[in-house]
Design a protein around this motif. Structure first.
Motif, short mmCIF file in Angstrom:
data_model
loop_
_atom_site.label_atom_id
_atom_site.label_comp_id
_atom_site.label_asym_id
_atom_site.label_seq_id
_atom_site.Cartn_x
_atom_site.Cartn_y
_atom_site.Cartn_z
N CYS A 23 -30.29 114.83 -20.97
CA CYS A 23 -29.15 114.33 -20.20
C CYS A 23 -28.79 115.31 -19.09
O CYS A 23 -27.81 115.12 -18.38
CB CYS A 23 -27.96 114.04 -21.12
SG CYS A 23 -27.56 115.44 -22.17
N ASP A 24 -29.60 116.35 -18.94
CA ASP A 24 -29.37 117.34 -17.89
C ASP A 24 -29.90 116.78 -16.55
O ASP A 24 -31.07 116.91 -16.22
CB ASP A 24 -30.11 118.63 -18.28
CG ASP A 24 -29.86 119.76 -17.28
OD1 ASP A 24 -29.38 119.47 -16.16
OD2 ASP A 24 -30.16 120.91 -17.63
N THR A 25 -29.01 116.17 -15.79
CA THR A 25 -29.47 115.48 -14.56
C THR A 25 -30.04 116.46 -13.54
O THR A 25 -30.97 116.12 -12.81
CB THR A 25 -28.33 114.68 -13.90
OG1 THR A 25 -27.22 115.55 -13.71
CG2 THR A 25 -27.93 113.49 -14.74
N GLY A 26 -29.49 117.68 -13.51
CA GLY A 26 -30.02 118.68 -12.59
C GLY A 26 -31.46 119.01 -12.90
O GLY A 26 -32.31 119.11 -12.01
N LEU A 27 -31.73 119.11 -14.20
CA LEU A 27 -33.11 119.41 -14.64
C LEU A 27 -34.05 118.26 -14.28
O LEU A 27 -35.16 118.49 -13.81
CB LEU A 27 -33.11 119.67 -16.15
CG LEU A 27 -34.44 120.11 -16.77
CD1 LEU A 27 -34.20 121.21 -17.79
CD2 LEU A 27 -35.16 118.96 -17.42
N ILE A 28 -33.58 117.03 -14.46
CA ILE A 28 -34.43 115.88 -14.13
C ILE A 28 -34.73 115.89 -12.62
O ILE A 28 -35.87 115.73 -12.20
CB ILE A 28 -33.75 114.53 -14.49
CG1 ILE A 28 -33.46 114.48 -15.98
CG2 ILE A 28 -34.64 113.36 -14.08
CD1 ILE A 28 -32.55 113.33 -16.38
N SER B 41 -36.48 104.82 -10.99
CA SER B 41 -36.93 104.60 -12.38
C SER B 41 -37.40 105.91 -13.01
O SER B 41 -37.28 106.08 -14.22
CB SER B 41 -37.98 103.50 -12.50
OG SER B 41 -38.83 103.48 -11.40
N MET B 42 -37.91 106.84 -12.18
CA MET B 42 -38.28 108.15 -12.74
C MET B 42 -37.04 108.86 -13.28
O MET B 42 -37.06 109.44 -14.35
CB MET B 42 -38.92 109.04 -11.67
CG MET B 42 -40.35 108.69 -11.35
SD MET B 42 -40.95 109.64 -9.93
CE MET B 42 -41.39 111.19 -10.72
N PHE B 43 -35.98 108.79 -12.48
CA PHE B 43 -34.75 109.45 -12.90
C PHE B 43 -34.24 108.86 -14.22
O PHE B 43 -33.86 109.56 -15.14
CB PHE B 43 -33.70 109.31 -11.80
CG PHE B 43 -32.41 110.00 -12.11
CD1 PHE B 43 -32.29 111.38 -11.95
CD2 PHE B 43 -31.32 109.28 -12.57
CE1 PHE B 43 -31.10 112.02 -12.26
CE2 PHE B 43 -30.13 109.92 -12.88
CZ PHE B 43 -30.02 111.29 -12.71
N ARG B 44 -34.28 107.52 -14.26
CA ARG B 44 -33.82 106.84 -15.46
C ARG B 44 -34.73 107.18 -16.66
O ARG B 44 -34.25 107.41 -17.77
CB ARG B 44 -33.84 105.33 -15.20
CG ARG B 44 -33.05 104.54 -16.20
CD ARG B 44 -33.00 103.09 -15.80
NE ARG B 44 -34.35 102.55 -15.69
CZ ARG B 44 -34.60 101.26 -15.45
NH1 ARG B 44 -33.61 100.41 -15.27
NH2 ARG B 44 -35.84 100.83 -15.38
N TYR B 45 -36.03 107.25 -16.40
CA TYR B 45 -36.96 107.58 -17.47
C TYR B 45 -36.71 109.00 -17.97
O TYR B 45 -36.69 109.26 -19.17
CB TYR B 45 -38.40 107.44 -16.96
CG TYR B 45 -39.46 107.57 -18.02
CD1 TYR B 45 -39.70 106.54 -18.91
CD2 TYR B 45 -40.21 108.74 -18.14
CE1 TYR B 45 -40.68 106.64 -19.89
CE2 TYR B 45 -41.19 108.85 -19.12
CZ TYR B 45 -41.41 107.80 -19.99
OH TYR B 45 -42.37 107.92 -20.97
N GLY B 46 -36.49 109.90 -17.03
CA GLY B 46 -36.19 111.29 -17.41
C GLY B 46 -34.93 111.39 -18.26
O GLY B 46 -34.83 112.22 -19.16
N SER B 47 -33.98 110.51 -17.97
CA SER B 47 -32.71 110.52 -18.71
C SER B 47 -32.88 110.14 -20.17
O SER B 47 -31.97 110.32 -20.97
CB SER B 47 -31.72 109.54 -18.08
OG SER B 47 -31.58 109.80 -16.71
N GLN B 48 -34.04 109.59 -20.53
CA GLN B 48 -34.29 109.24 -21.93
C GLN B 48 -34.68 110.48 -22.73
O GLN B 48 -34.69 110.46 -23.95
CB GLN B 48 -35.41 108.19 -22.04
CG GLN B 48 -35.20 106.96 -21.16
CD GLN B 48 -33.82 106.35 -21.31
OE1 GLN B 48 -33.34 106.14 -22.42
NE2 GLN B 48 -33.16 106.12 -20.18
N ILE B 49 -35.03 111.54 -22.00
CA ILE B 49 -35.51 112.75 -22.67
C ILE B 49 -34.45 113.85 -22.63
O ILE B 49 -34.31 114.62 -23.57
CB ILE B 49 -36.82 113.25 -22.04
CG1 ILE B 49 -37.86 112.11 -22.05
CG2 ILE B 49 -37.37 114.47 -22.77
CD1 ILE B 49 -39.09 112.37 -21.23
#
Lengths: 343, 210
Positions: free
Chosen positions: B67-72, B57-65
């Motif tokens: 779209c750089d998955t590496g950064l998340i 859910s953290m990853f998904r939450y980060g994706s709301q801010i």
């Protein structure tokens, strides 16, 4: 405002209602199902609100891949520094660790040892570690046993060759001792917990009696009454029930068993117990109990086992009892016992 | 009296422990505060549990801010590495999910600012964050106006402010309480969380009360 006067926005804002929709439990389910039966006129509105609550989603909801899931975990574990030991202990214990104090403890400990071994009297060297926390270190020489009453009137039976450190008073509320060797604890209940630190392991209790034994590289905790919780340095926790014994091996593996209470705790009542003990165990027990050195010139069969109980017996009587049946002879000189096969 | 199994918790074994369920068994009935305190005391199973339950859910939450998955991924790792380093002196946490979300959002914003991908004012300036939708999966009650209604609600939701969308998503999608939302969004008062959601939902009033 009562639920029957709610409009849809009110329902959409109501935590207790959202809870039922999102994570129903016994409580919410019971209430809202009953409420709906009683207010059928609200049924459509409630179901519409529930439907909206369930339908609101992230428009963009990527899944963390399994590779990333494992990779991140690995990176986190490997990046970390080991937790400093001191940070995990409570405050009073923390005060024990700073380097500057270690020398002091060692020197006092050594002096204590010297006094003991020369006078063989129950001397209690006091070790001031720092101003706020006066701790006491007590060692019991081989062949002796000692009973210590702590500031909270808990009693500790300290077995031969063991050593214990503890605060002179438990003024900050937390009660702890540090143990090397074997001790039997009768902890008085007083509302705060009591911790025994032995071998990177914390044994935490409220009021109870139990035996802790650190032998070679292993540790065992045997619970007679009450409840104890054992926390090792890796964060594992085990709870013991009365008549259960926890054995922790050097490599951290542990197992729970039952135990023979006379064999494990008899020593505190000055009862020396052998239960199908091997030659090595018998030798070690006698050495500890009487503070002697046992050497053997004879041969003992591998299958040799000995069982017997001695209460406050002399070394001579115990040796006679044990070795007469095994066809061995013994010779005592000074504090040395020699075993040999008769010619 | 069954013998207790114990793991040798080296890094390799810790990773392997992800595949076992010991941590779930031990902690699933505990409160967040108890789990957190065990983690603070160095309990590796507690960490294992927190990671398992929250990292997706953290990853998904980060994706709301972003779209750089590496950064998340970097930010999630940093948060956990820092928390593990501070074990022994962590403050108490009543809601782990909210706490991790807040930390993650701060970390991501910090990183984005550092890379000059974000202005000084953070998220409020931009409207691309926390995109919201209304899924098909649940059926609204008045079938004949279902689709029309759904489209209207969806449109109204997407027109909300970023903060309103964020709060509504935390409430409905993440199932957080107002108190937890206030913590996560760093409101000093719980009623601010309720207020921001009320303002958002008020725009739906006309559609819903037809």
């Amino acid at each position: 405002m009562k639920y029957k006067d709610y409009d849809i926005i009110d329902f959409l804002l109501e935590e207790f209602f959202i809870q039922w929709v999102k994570n129903p439990d016994k409580n919410t389910r019971h209430f809202w199902e009953k409420w709906l039966q009683q207010h059928p006129e609200k049924r459509d509105m409630v179901l519409e609100a529930a439907s909206i609550i369930r339908s609101v989603k992230y428009a963009n909801s990527p899944e963390l891949s399994d590779e990333m899931y494992v990779e991140s975990f690995e990176n986190i574990i490997k990046a970390g520094h080991p937790i400093p030991e001191r940070k995990l202990k409570n405050k009073s214990w923390f005060s024990f660790y700073p380097l500057k104090n270690i020398a002091a403890i060692l020197i006092f400990g050594f002096c204590g040892w010297m006094v003991h071994s020369h006078m063989i009297v129950g001397v209690q060297p006091e070790v001031p570690v720092e101003k706020e926390e006066i701790t006491v270190r007590r060692t019991v020489p081989l062949g002796k046993r000692s009973i210590i009453t702590l500031a909270d009137s808990s009693r500790v039976f300290l077995n031969s060759g063991s050593e214990m450190e503890y605060p002179k008073s438990f003024n900050q509320g937390d009660r702890w001792v540090r143990l090397k060797g074997e001790a039997f604890f009768e902890v008085k209940k007083n509302g705060s917990s009591f911790s025994v630190f032995a071998k990177n392991t914390e044994i935490k209790v409220l009021g109870t009696s139990f035996n802790v034994k650190e032998a070679d590289k292993d540790l065992s905790v045997a619970l007679v009454s009450g409840k104890v919780q054992v926390n090792d340095q890796k964060g594992n926790q085990v709870r013991l029930n009365p008549a259960e014994m926890l054995a922790i091996k050097e490599d951290g593996k542990f197992s729970k068993t039952s135990f023979d209470s006379l064999e494990v705790t008899g020593w505190k009542d000055r009862i020396l117990v052998f239960r199908s003990a091997s030659f090595r165990e018998v030798k070690r027990k006698i050495e500890n109990w009487y503070g002697v050195e046992v050497s053997s010139n004879g041969k003992v069969s591998r299958e040799w086992k000995y069982s017997g109980i001695y209460k406050e017996e002399t070394l001579e009587n115990v040796l006679r009892g044990i070795f007469i049946t095994s066809g061995m002879q013994y010779h005592i000189e000074n504090r040395k016992v020699t075993l040999y096969n008769p010619k | 009296m069954k013998p207790q199994k114990k793991e040798n918790l080296s890094p390799t074994n810790l990773v392997l422990s992800l595949k076992q369920n010991d941590s779930l068994l031990q902690f699933e009935n505990k409160t967040d505060e108890e789990v957190w305190s065990a983690f603070d005391k160095g309990n590796e199973l507690a960490f294992n549990y927190i990671y398992r339950i929250h990292v997706k859910s953290m990853f998904r939450y980060g994706s709301q801010i972003t779209c750089d998955t590496g950064l998340i991924q970097d930010c999630v790792q940093n948060i956990f590495i820092q928390l593990r380093d501070k074990r022994g002196s962590l403050s108490t946490v009543q809601n782990i999910k909210g706490y991790l979300f807040k930390s993650l959002q701060r970390e991501i914003i910090r990183k984005l600012k550092k890379d000059s991908k974000l202005g000084k004012d953070g998220l409020d300036q931009n409207d691309n964050y926390f995109p919201i939708t209304l899924s098909h999966e649940s059926v609204l009650i008045h079938r004949e106006r279902d689709e029309e209604c759904r489209q209207k609600i969806k449109k109204a939701l997407t027109e909300l402010t970023t903060r309103q969308r964020q709060a509504i998503l935390l409430l409905y999608e993440e199932g957080l309480s107002y108190r937890e939302i206030a913590d996560t969004m760093e409101f000093s008062e719980v009623k601010s969380a309720r207020k921001i959601i009320y303002r958002g939902l008020a725009t739906l009033k006309d559609i819903l009360q037809k």
